[in-house]
Design a protein around this motif. Structure first.
Motif, PDB file in Angstrom:
ATOM      1  N   LEU A 263      24.951  29.181  14.596  1.00 49.96           N
ATOM      2  CA  LEU A 263      23.419  29.419  15.289  1.00 49.96           C
ATOM      3  C   LEU A 263      23.916  30.563  16.186  1.00 49.96           C
ATOM      4  O   LEU A 263      23.497  31.589  16.363  1.00 49.96           O
ATOM      5  CB  LEU A 263      22.909  28.413  15.850  1.00 49.96           C
ATOM      6  N   GLY A 264      24.922  30.469  17.325  1.00 48.70           N
ATOM      7  CA  GLY A 264      25.353  31.093  18.052  1.00 48.70           C
ATOM      8  C   GLY A 264      25.969  32.664  17.361  1.00 48.70           C
ATOM      9  O   GLY A 264      25.550  33.569  17.998  1.00 48.70           O
ATOM     10  N   ALA A 265      26.721  32.431  16.447  1.00 46.55           N
ATOM     11  CA  ALA A 265      27.182  33.640  15.679  1.00 46.55           C
ATOM     12  C   ALA A 265      26.046  34.506  14.979  1.00 46.55           C
ATOM     13  O   ALA A 265      25.962  35.610  15.380  1.00 46.55           O
ATOM     14  CB  ALA A 265      28.351  33.232  14.644  1.00 46.55           C
ATOM     15  N   ALA A 266      25.179  33.740  14.640  1.00 41.97           N
ATOM     16  CA  ALA A 266      23.909  34.498  13.967  1.00 41.97           C
ATOM     17  C   ALA A 266      23.264  35.175  15.033  1.00 41.97           C
ATOM     18  O   ALA A 266      22.631  36.461  14.759  1.00 41.97           O
ATOM     19  CB  ALA A 266      23.172  33.671  13.219  1.00 41.97           C
ATOM     20  N   ARG A 267      22.951  34.505  16.263  1.00 39.48           N
ATOM     21  CA  ARG A 267      22.137  35.079  17.259  1.00 39.48           C
ATOM     22  C   ARG A 267      23.084  36.389  17.822  1.00 39.48           C
ATOM     23  O   ARG A 267      22.279  37.328  18.013  1.00 39.48           O
ATOM     24  CB  ARG A 267      21.918  34.371  18.437  1.00 39.48           C
ATOM     25  N   ASN A 268      24.154  36.421  17.770  1.00 44.19           N
ATOM     26  CA  ASN A 268      24.846  37.564  17.939  1.00 44.19           C
ATOM     27  C   ASN A 268      24.959  38.783  17.150  1.00 44.19           C
ATOM     28  O   ASN A 268      24.860  39.918  17.510  1.00 44.19           O
ATOM     29  CB  ASN A 268      26.493  37.260  18.600  1.00 44.19           C
ATOM     30  N   GLU A 269      24.929  38.383  15.989  1.00 45.03           N
ATOM     31  CA  GLU A 269      25.034  39.341  14.794  1.00 45.03           C
ATOM     32  C   GLU A 269      23.839  39.649  14.225  1.00 45.03           C
ATOM     33  O   GLU A 269      23.482  40.970  13.742  1.00 45.03           O
ATOM     34  CB  GLU A 269      25.987  38.936  13.738  1.00 45.03           C
ATOM     35  N   LEU A 270      22.787  39.027  14.087  1.00 41.67           N
ATOM     36  CA  LEU A 270      21.594  39.344  13.613  1.00 41.67           C
ATOM     37  C   LEU A 270      20.469  39.416  14.471  1.00 41.67           C
ATOM     38  O   LEU A 270      19.973  38.407  15.233  1.00 41.67           O
ATOM     39  CB  LEU A 270      20.973  38.145  12.557  1.00 41.67           C
ATOM     40  N   THR A 271      20.186  40.778  14.659  1.00 42.91           N
ATOM     41  CA  THR A 271      19.349  41.232  16.145  1.00 42.91           C
ATOM     42  C   THR A 271      18.217  42.194  15.698  1.00 42.91           C
ATOM     43  O   THR A 271      17.354  42.339  16.946  1.00 42.91           O
ATOM     44  CB  THR A 271      20.275  41.861  16.949  1.00 42.91           C
ATOM     45  N   ASP A 272      17.896  42.273  14.766  1.00 40.20           N
ATOM     46  CA  ASP A 272      16.598  42.895  14.439  1.00 40.20           C
ATOM     47  C   ASP A 272      15.276  42.098  14.612  1.00 40.20           C
ATOM     48  O   ASP A 272      15.468  40.794  14.816  1.00 40.20           O
ATOM     49  CB  ASP A 272      16.528  43.649  12.974  1.00 40.20           C
ATOM     50  N   ALA A 273      14.055  42.598  14.630  1.00 37.59           N
ATOM     51  CA  ALA A 273      13.163  41.945  14.968  1.00 37.59           C
ATOM     52  C   ALA A 273      12.550  40.535  14.264  1.00 37.59           C
ATOM     53  O   ALA A 273      12.357  39.313  14.691  1.00 37.59           O
ATOM     54  CB  ALA A 273      11.847  42.494  15.128  1.00 37.59           C
ATOM     55  N   ARG A 274      12.944  40.673  12.973  1.00 37.96           N
ATOM     56  CA  ARG A 274      12.721  39.605  12.086  1.00 37.96           C
ATOM     57  C   ARG A 274      13.557  38.507  12.141  1.00 37.96           C
ATOM     58  O   ARG A 274      13.597  37.307  12.191  1.00 37.96           O
ATOM     59  CB  ARG A 274      12.412  40.003  10.829  1.00 37.96           C
ATOM     60  N   GLU A 275      14.874  39.019  12.103  1.00 40.34           N
ATOM     61  CA  GLU A 275      16.006  37.874  12.322  1.00 40.34           C
ATOM     62  C   GLU A 275      15.913  37.377  13.669  1.00 40.34           C
ATOM     63  O   GLU A 275      16.031  36.054  13.652  1.00 40.34           O
ATOM     64  CB  GLU A 275      17.253  38.804  12.262  1.00 40.34           C
ATOM     65  N   ALA A 276      15.599  38.069  14.739  1.00 33.33           N
ATOM     66  CA  ALA A 276      15.442  37.376  16.029  1.00 33.33           C
ATOM     67  C   ALA A 276      14.246  36.358  16.095  1.00 33.33           C
ATOM     68  O   ALA A 276      14.613  35.294  16.608  1.00 33.33           O
ATOM     69  CB  ALA A 276      15.345  38.360  17.297  1.00 33.33           C
ATOM     70  N   ARG A 277      13.278  36.606  15.472  1.00 33.95           N
ATOM     71  CA  ARG A 277      12.069  35.741  15.585  1.00 33.95           C
ATOM     72  C   ARG A 277      12.380  34.436  14.564  1.00 33.95           C
ATOM     73  O   ARG A 277      12.152  33.579  15.141  1.00 33.95           O
ATOM     74  CB  ARG A 277      10.965  36.435  14.787  1.00 33.95           C
ATOM     75  N   LEU A 278      13.229  34.690  13.411  1.00 31.17           N
ATOM     76  CA  LEU A 278      13.441  33.461  12.549  1.00 31.17           C
ATOM     77  C   LEU A 278      14.519  32.474  13.496  1.00 31.17           C
ATOM     78  O   LEU A 278      14.285  31.274  13.265  1.00 31.17           O
ATOM     79  CB  LEU A 278      14.007  33.885  11.391  1.00 31.17           C
ATOM     80  N   LEU A 279      15.433  33.323  13.928  1.00 33.25           N
ATOM     81  CA  LEU A 279      16.399  32.310  14.666  1.00 33.25           C
ATOM     82  C   LEU A 279      15.855  31.679  16.017  1.00 33.25           C
ATOM     83  O   LEU A 279      16.409  30.621  16.121  1.00 33.25           O
ATOM     84  CB  LEU A 279      17.656  33.513  15.130  1.00 33.25           C
ATOM     85  N   ASN A 280      15.037  32.350  16.595  1.00 37.21           N
ATOM     86  CA  ASN A 280      14.641  31.651  17.767  1.00 37.21           C
ATOM     87  C   ASN A 280      13.488  30.567  17.361  1.00 37.21           C
ATOM     88  O   ASN A 280      13.751  29.478  18.187  1.00 37.21           O
ATOM     89  CB  ASN A 280      13.392  32.683  18.776  1.00 37.21           C
ATOM     90  N   GLU A 281      12.914  30.597  16.282  1.00 40.64           N
ATOM     91  CA  GLU A 281      11.972  29.357  15.733  1.00 40.64           C
ATOM     92  C   GLU A 281      13.038  28.441  15.306  1.00 40.64           C
ATOM     93  O   GLU A 281      12.835  27.144  15.574  1.00 40.64           O
ATOM     94  CB  GLU A 281      11.341  29.971  14.506  1.00 40.64           C
ATOM     95  N   ILE A 282      14.346  28.793  14.571  1.00 36.71           N
ATOM     96  CA  ILE A 282      15.276  27.650  14.127  1.00 36.71           C
ATOM     97  C   ILE A 282      15.724  27.088  15.447  1.00 36.71           C
ATOM     98  O   ILE A 282      15.881  25.809  15.497  1.00 36.71           O
ATOM     99  CB  ILE A 282      16.296  28.078  13.604  1.00 36.71           C
ATOM    100  N   ARG A 283      16.233  27.799  16.541  1.00 38.66           N
ATOM    101  CA  ARG A 283      16.599  27.408  17.654  1.00 38.66           C
ATOM    102  C   ARG A 283      15.660  26.224  18.436  1.00 38.66           C
ATOM    103  O   ARG A 283      16.173  25.325  18.867  1.00 38.66           O
ATOM    104  CB  ARG A 283      17.007  28.442  18.613  1.00 38.66           C
TER     105      ARG A 283
END
Length: 214
Positions: free
Chosen positions: A88-108
């Protein structure tokens, strides 16, 4: 066109031809290099998303297991959770566009809630309160798992589509470079033909001159 003009054109094209060929080749290689880098990046991002999708299912499965084997599978659950945190930490560093950030924040956010309930469930398990453990696992934990699984699946599908688009752009750039090199090769063939025609004309004039002198 006079023979002299043909000769000058042939010489000019002979000089310019290799320069144009090298320029086209270098430009094509540069574009392909950039596109290939993008393809590799997208492939890595897709792999990260798939790791998250697998991780959600993995730690949820081990949680269910330790709930039914009196905690024996708890160490496997904890290892799975640690790996998920890393992914999850690696994904938050690498996947940074708006949609990616929204989905990762919801997962987190849901993962955080999931782990809070897990601590309550494990404490209940150690007290021997199996009924509470089942209520947590089959109620709020199951809903949180479904939400994380849904978001991680959406992220994985988004990354797969992005990777497919990038691969298509790479293939298009490769095809464009190939067409450019073919065009340069055809130009080189025309230069050779012009040189042969010019050489033929020069040879013909030389023979005519010898006949006149003879």
């Amino acid at each position: 066109m006079t023979i002299r003009a043909k000769l000058y054109v042939a010489i000019l094209l002979t000089v310019i031809g290799p320069v144009v060929t090298i320029a086209v080749a270098l430009h094509g290689m540069d574009r392909l290099g950039d596109r290939f880098g993008e393809v590799q990046t997208r492939a890595d991002q897709r792999a990260l998303a798939l790791d998250l999708k697998f991780g959600v299912t993995d730690f949820n499965g081990w949680q269910t297991a330790y709930g039914y084997d009196e905690g024996a599978s708890r160490p496997r659950f904890e290892r799975s959770v640690r790996q998920f945190r890393i992914d999850l930490g690696a994904a938050r560093n690498e996947l940074t566009d708006a949609r990616e950030a929204r989905l990762l924040n919801e997962i987190r956010a849901r993962f955080g809630a999931f782990m809070q309930l897990d601590r309550q469930a494990y404490a209940a398990l150690r007290r021997g309160d199996d009924a509470r453990v089942k209520r947590i696992f089959l109620g709020p934990e199951l809903r949180l798992f479904d939400a994380m699984a849904s978001r991680s699946d959406e992220l994985a599908r988004y990354e797969a589509r992005s990777a497919t688009v990038t691969e298509k752009q790479f293939n298009d750039a490769r095809e464009e470079s190939r067409r450019g090199l073919i065009a340069v090769a055809l130009g080189a063939a025309l230069v050779i033909i012009l040189l042969l025609v010019t050489a033929s004309d020069i040879a013909r004039l030389a023979l005519e001159g010898q006949r006149v002198r003879g």
